[in-house]
Design a protein around this motif. Structure first.
Motif, PDB file in Angstrom:
ATOM      1  N   GLY A 174      45.306  36.363  38.784  1.00 37.68           N
ATOM      2  CA  GLY A 174      46.432  36.141  39.534  1.00 37.68           C
ATOM      3  C   GLY A 174      47.134  35.577  39.275  1.00 37.68           C
ATOM      4  O   GLY A 174      48.463  35.167  40.105  1.00 37.68           O
ATOM      5  N   ASN A 189      41.133  41.232  47.190  1.00 38.19           N
ATOM      6  CA  ASN A 189      43.530  41.169  46.841  1.00 38.19           C
ATOM      7  C   ASN A 189      43.397  39.678  45.988  1.00 38.19           C
ATOM      8  O   ASN A 189      44.312  39.456  45.991  1.00 38.19           O
ATOM      9  N   SER A 244      50.619  33.255  37.261  1.00 38.60           N
ATOM     10  CA  SER A 244      51.905  34.184  36.576  1.00 38.60           C
ATOM     11  C   SER A 244      51.443  34.218  34.791  1.00 38.60           C
ATOM     12  O   SER A 244      52.542  34.771  34.431  1.00 38.60           O
ATOM     13  N   TYR A 268      47.201  28.905  50.986  1.00 41.30           N
ATOM     14  CA  TYR A 268      47.329  28.522  49.575  1.00 41.30           C
ATOM     15  C   TYR A 268      46.401  28.075  48.333  1.00 41.30           C
ATOM     16  O   TYR A 268      46.220  29.220  47.226  1.00 41.30           O
ATOM     17  N   ARG A 304      41.402  32.662  42.576  1.00 43.50           N
ATOM     18  CA  ARG A 304      41.879  32.687  41.571  1.00 43.50           C
ATOM     19  C   ARG A 304      40.937  31.752  39.888  1.00 43.50           C
ATOM     20  O   ARG A 304      40.693  32.495  39.556  1.00 43.50           O
ATOM     21  N   SER A 355      51.402  37.966  50.919  1.00 37.34           N
ATOM     22  CA  SER A 355      51.582  37.185  51.283  1.00 37.34           C
ATOM     23  C   SER A 355      51.325  36.991  53.137  1.00 37.34           C
ATOM     24  O   SER A 355      50.230  37.380  53.490  1.00 37.34           O
ATOM     25  N   SER A 398      43.714  38.147  43.570  1.00 39.95           N
ATOM     26  CA  SER A 398      43.935  38.514  41.986  1.00 39.95           C
ATOM     27  C   SER A 398      45.524  39.391  42.638  1.00 39.95           C
ATOM     28  O   SER A 398      46.090  38.993  41.926  1.00 39.95           O
ATOM     29  N   CYS A 399      45.640  39.589  43.454  1.00 33.81           N
ATOM     30  CA  CYS A 399      47.100  40.137  44.093  1.00 33.81           C
ATOM     31  C   CYS A 399      48.083  39.186  44.806  1.00 33.81           C
ATOM     32  O   CYS A 399      47.788  37.677  44.740  1.00 33.81           O
ATOM     33  N   LYS A 400      49.463  39.879  44.565  1.00 32.47           N
ATOM     34  CA  LYS A 400      50.216  39.180  45.917  1.00 32.47           C
ATOM     35  C   LYS A 400      50.323  38.974  46.820  1.00 32.47           C
ATOM     36  O   LYS A 400      49.745  39.888  46.808  1.00 32.47           O
TER      37      LYS A 400
END
Length: 318
Positions: free
Chosen positions: A276, A212, A278, A246, A253, A218, A214-216
């Motif tokens: 991933g 996961n 922006s 982070y 990524r 939390s 490449s996804c946002k």
């Protein structure tokens, strides 16, 4: 170059013994002193920055004897993971599983080879059952017990006189039992570093991130995967992986983006999106900071390297 080792088969012919000694051939001779034993063997290795792909019929484990930052590796997958290897970091490569490694700094390690039939025998003695399935820890995992055995092996392999084969074989056997008890699910798992994630939690988090990244994501999501509260998760993660969540996600990524850039199949903006980031400018900023080049420069250098490798491979021998 891909290497493949042979294992000792039943019988005691000279040919079988010669094939048995080849289990350490996957490690270049110039890496350091080595010894093949009844259960496997060991190498004290000092290597400059480089890379290697190994597919062997023997189980291998490597223990770092000094910090080695800037590594990329994979086990049975095309997806390379980036990590820094502290002293005591353990890597386990099961037999018949392809492993790839790229390291950007010199590294010092002890590499232990264990024949599958030897591990099977040890499993039968230890647990009264066979066919153990090795469960490699996440890259960068520190194992103090494995480090202690590796230091003893280094001391024996680097003596001024030839190493004692029986002693080295005893250490290889102890290493095999340690692997069985802690990395097969048959015994109690090795606890993670003090204040860090348990090896089991670290493995779950690593697997979640690989699927996961490449996804946002939390902190609360990662904390839930590890079974900790968000408050304690960041500190525990940092102790286990050597960097905060982070930064670790950013490494994943960036590594994925590099592979896509070298392939050259997608526009840079799309590479940034699927990795991933922006935006393309975000990817450029991160790549300049951590790699010292733009995505376009990364693409050109990577593709030039591939072309050079292909040209070298096509040259006639002799």
């Amino acid at each position: 170059m891909r290497h493949k080792s042979d294992v000792l088969e039943s019988g005691s012919s000279g040919t079988d013994w010669q094939r048995a000694n080849e289990i350490l051939d996957v490690i270049p001779n110039e890496a350091g002193p080595r010894l093949t034993t009844f259960r496997g063997g060991a190498v004290y290795s000092r290597r400059p920055p480089g890379s290697q792909t190994v597919l062997a019929e023997t189980h291998f484990a490597a223990v770092m004897l000094a910090p080695a930052p800037g590594n990329r590796a994979s086990l049975g997958s095309d997806r390379m993971q980036e990590y820094d290897a502290p002293t005591g970091a353990l890597v386990i490569q099961p037999a018949n599983v392809e492993g790839r490694a790229v390291w950007s700094s010199a590294r010092e390690s002890v590499i232990v080879a264990i024949r599958p039939e030897s591990l099977l025998e040890l499993a039968a003695q230890e647990f009264s059952m066979g066919d153990p399935e090795l469960r490699p820890p996440p890259f960068g995992t520190i194992d103090p017990a494995a480090l202690h055995l590796a230091q003893l092996l280094k001391a024996e392999l680097t003596r001024a006189v030839p190493p004692n084969e029986l002693y080295v074989d005893s250490l290889v056997t102890m290493f095999g039992v340690h692997i069985l008890r802690n990395y097969t699910g048959m015994g109690n798992p090795v606890p993670g570093p003090k204040g860090g994630l348990s090896n089991r939690s670290a493995r779950r988090v690593q697997e979640f991130l690989e699927a996961n990244f490449s996804c946002k994501i939390s902190v609360a999501e990662l904390a839930a995967v590890s079974g900790l509260s968000p408050r304690h998760f960041i500190q525990a993660f940092t102790r286990s992986f050597g960097e905060p969540p982070y930064r670790h996600i950013l490494r994943l990524r960036l590594g994925f983006a590099e592979r896509l850039l070298v392939k050259g199949e997608l526009p840079i903006a799309e590479v940034a999106h699927v990795s991933g980031f922006s935006s393309q400018s975000h990817l450029t900023t991160v790549m300049m900071k951590y790699r010292g080049m733009t995505p376009m420069q990364m693409r050109r250098e990577g593709q030039a390297s591939i072309r050079d490798s292909g040209a070298t491979a096509s040259l006639p021998s002799g």
